[in-house]
Motif scaffolding. Structure first.
Motif, short mmCIF file in Angstrom:
data_model
loop_
_atom_site.label_atom_id
_atom_site.label_comp_id
_atom_site.label_asym_id
_atom_site.label_seq_id
_atom_site.Cartn_x
_atom_site.Cartn_y
_atom_site.Cartn_z
N GLY A 54 43.56 53.65 90.44
CA GLY A 54 44.37 55.02 89.98
C GLY A 54 44.24 55.39 90.76
N ALA A 55 44.39 56.85 90.13
CA ALA A 55 44.11 58.57 91.13
C ALA A 55 43.82 58.69 90.02
N VAL A 56 42.96 60.15 90.50
CA VAL A 56 42.80 60.80 88.49
C VAL A 56 42.92 62.63 89.78
N ALA A 57 43.49 63.38 89.53
CA ALA A 57 43.98 65.10 89.77
C ALA A 57 42.09 65.34 90.50
N VAL A 107 33.00 63.20 82.80
CA VAL A 107 32.75 63.91 83.31
C VAL A 107 31.84 64.85 84.94
N ASN A 108 30.70 63.79 84.26
CA ASN A 108 29.34 63.61 85.77
C ASN A 108 28.63 62.82 85.75
N LEU A 109 28.33 62.09 86.20
CA LEU A 109 27.56 60.97 87.25
C LEU A 109 26.40 60.79 85.83
N PRO A 110 25.29 62.12 85.15
CA PRO A 110 24.42 61.88 85.25
C PRO A 110 24.37 61.30 83.62
N GLU A 111 24.71 62.19 82.61
CA GLU A 111 24.97 61.83 81.62
C GLU A 111 26.01 60.90 80.98
N ALA A 112 27.35 60.08 82.03
CA ALA A 112 27.79 59.03 81.88
C ALA A 112 26.51 57.65 81.73
N GLU A 113 25.30 57.69 82.71
CA GLU A 113 24.31 57.10 82.53
C GLU A 113 24.07 56.66 81.79
N ILE A 114 23.93 58.08 80.68
CA ILE A 114 22.62 57.81 79.88
C ILE A 114 23.90 56.62 78.62
N LEU A 143 35.47 61.05 86.40
CA LEU A 143 35.04 60.68 87.61
C LEU A 143 33.37 59.41 87.36
N GLY A 144 33.12 59.80 86.18
CA GLY A 144 31.92 59.03 86.04
C GLY A 144 32.03 57.55 84.03
N HIS A 145 32.14 56.45 85.09
CA HIS A 145 32.40 55.24 83.87
C HIS A 145 31.61 54.73 82.60
N VAL A 146 31.76 55.13 81.64
CA VAL A 146 30.66 54.59 80.24
C VAL A 146 30.72 53.58 79.88
N ALA A 147 31.85 52.78 79.52
CA ALA A 147 32.48 51.40 79.14
C ALA A 147 33.82 51.12 79.03
N VAL A 148 34.05 49.87 79.29
CA VAL A 148 34.93 49.15 79.09
C VAL A 148 35.33 49.29 77.48
N LEU A 149 37.19 49.13 77.42
CA LEU A 149 37.72 50.00 76.18
C LEU A 149 36.85 48.67 75.05
N SER A 150 36.69 47.27 75.57
CA SER A 150 36.14 45.69 75.24
C SER A 150 35.28 46.05 74.60
N ASP A 151 33.97 46.62 75.04
CA ASP A 151 32.86 47.44 74.23
C ASP A 151 32.89 47.84 73.02
N VAL A 152 34.17 48.58 72.90
CA VAL A 152 33.79 49.78 72.14
C VAL A 152 34.95 49.38 70.70
N GLU A 153 33.97 49.35 69.59
CA GLU A 153 34.31 48.80 68.13
C GLU A 153 35.50 50.10 67.45
N THR A 154 35.51 51.56 67.70
CA THR A 154 35.95 52.13 67.00
C THR A 154 36.40 53.61 67.51
#
Length: 265
Positions: free
Chosen positions: A61-64, A194-201, A226-237
């Motif tokens: 999709g797209a983000v604002a 929102v930011n890539l450096p923290e998403a990487e950590i 912008l920064g991908h952290v995890a897919v939903l299946s990676d998350v327990e809660t």
């Protein structure tokens, strides 16, 4: 009947832009369904909005274009304070004595840290954080809590430590649980920041833990940044607050996520 006959492209794109303004994110699949157009037409509409400078394409999709600007943690902590405290207490309740915890940065992480300190029955808990403010908030819990700071390059605003060197400690340990904040929680896009450096950590913490708990106030649900952290299946809660949109919560639960509302303790 062709796509063009269903709704004029200009009007359709205006309505899509309205969704971007209100939610910060739109999905190709939702555009195709709601406007009775093909996926190709939906992508063409989004491309037109990108060219107009009001959207940015992401997977699905797209983000604002200006969605969720980063703000100083000192400012964020004053926004929705009671909700964040409730989320912090709920997330902290998921930690047991003797466990190891990744805890990152941000105003909600501070609330979790304070809640861990308040749990005076906890002992032998190891907390690893990349947040200087988070570490200081945990200090009153010493020596019941053992606190390690990752090291790395210091970022302003969130007072976070990131690469280079930010992942070295994370890569050498394994935690029972990662309690992470974010800027967006979405069924399709997953957890984003929102930011890539923290998403990487954050991604490194997800990979190095047995369980992942996401803390996100109601405003973060249904948003994508912008920064991908995890897919939903990676998350327990997912821990959110009582103001969360019931339809968004239902969508997340239908997708298999465990969603807890702070205040239900």
């Amino acid at each position: 009947m062709t796509d063009a006959e269903i709704l004029p492209a200009e009007l359709r794109r205006d309505r899509i832009r309205g969704r971007l303004d209100s939610r910060g994110y739109v999905r190709v699949a939702d555009i195709a369904r709601d406007f009775a157009v093909s996926s190709v037409t939906a992508r063409t509409d989004l491309d037109a909005l990108v060219e107009a400078g009001v959207a940015r394409r992401v997977h699905g999709g797209a983000v604002a274009a200006g969605a969720v600007p980063e703000s100083p943690v000192e400012q964020s902590v004053q926004t929705g304070m009671e909700s964040k405290r409730a989320i912090g207490r709920r997330a902290a309740s998921l930690v047991d004595s003797g466990q190891s915890v990744f805890l990152d940065v941000g105003s909600t992480a501070l609330a979790v840290a304070e809640a861990l300190v308040e749990r005076t029955e906890l002992h032998d808990v190891v907390v690893i954080t990349n947040g200087l403010s988070t570490a200081l908030a945990l200090e009153p819990g010493l020596p019941r809590l053992t606190v390690y700071v990752t090291g790395g390059a210091l970022r302003p605003l969130q007072h976070s430590l990131v690469n280079p060197m930010g992942q070295q400690l994370i890569g050498s340990v394994h935690a029972d649980v990662a309690i992470l904040g974010c800027n967006g929680v979405d069924v399709e896009a997953g957890i984003t920041n929102v930011n890539l450096p923290e998403a990487e950590i954050k991604r490194a913490m997800v990979e190095a833990s047995d369980r992942v708990v996401i803390t996100a106030d109601a405003s973060k649900l249904g948003r994508v940044t912008l920064g991908h952290v995890a897919v939903l299946s990676d998350v327990e809660t997912i821990v959110t607050d009582a103001a969360a949109d019931v339809e968004l919560v239902a969508e997340l639960r239908q997708a298999g996520a465990r969603v807890e509302l702070a205040g239900d303790l």
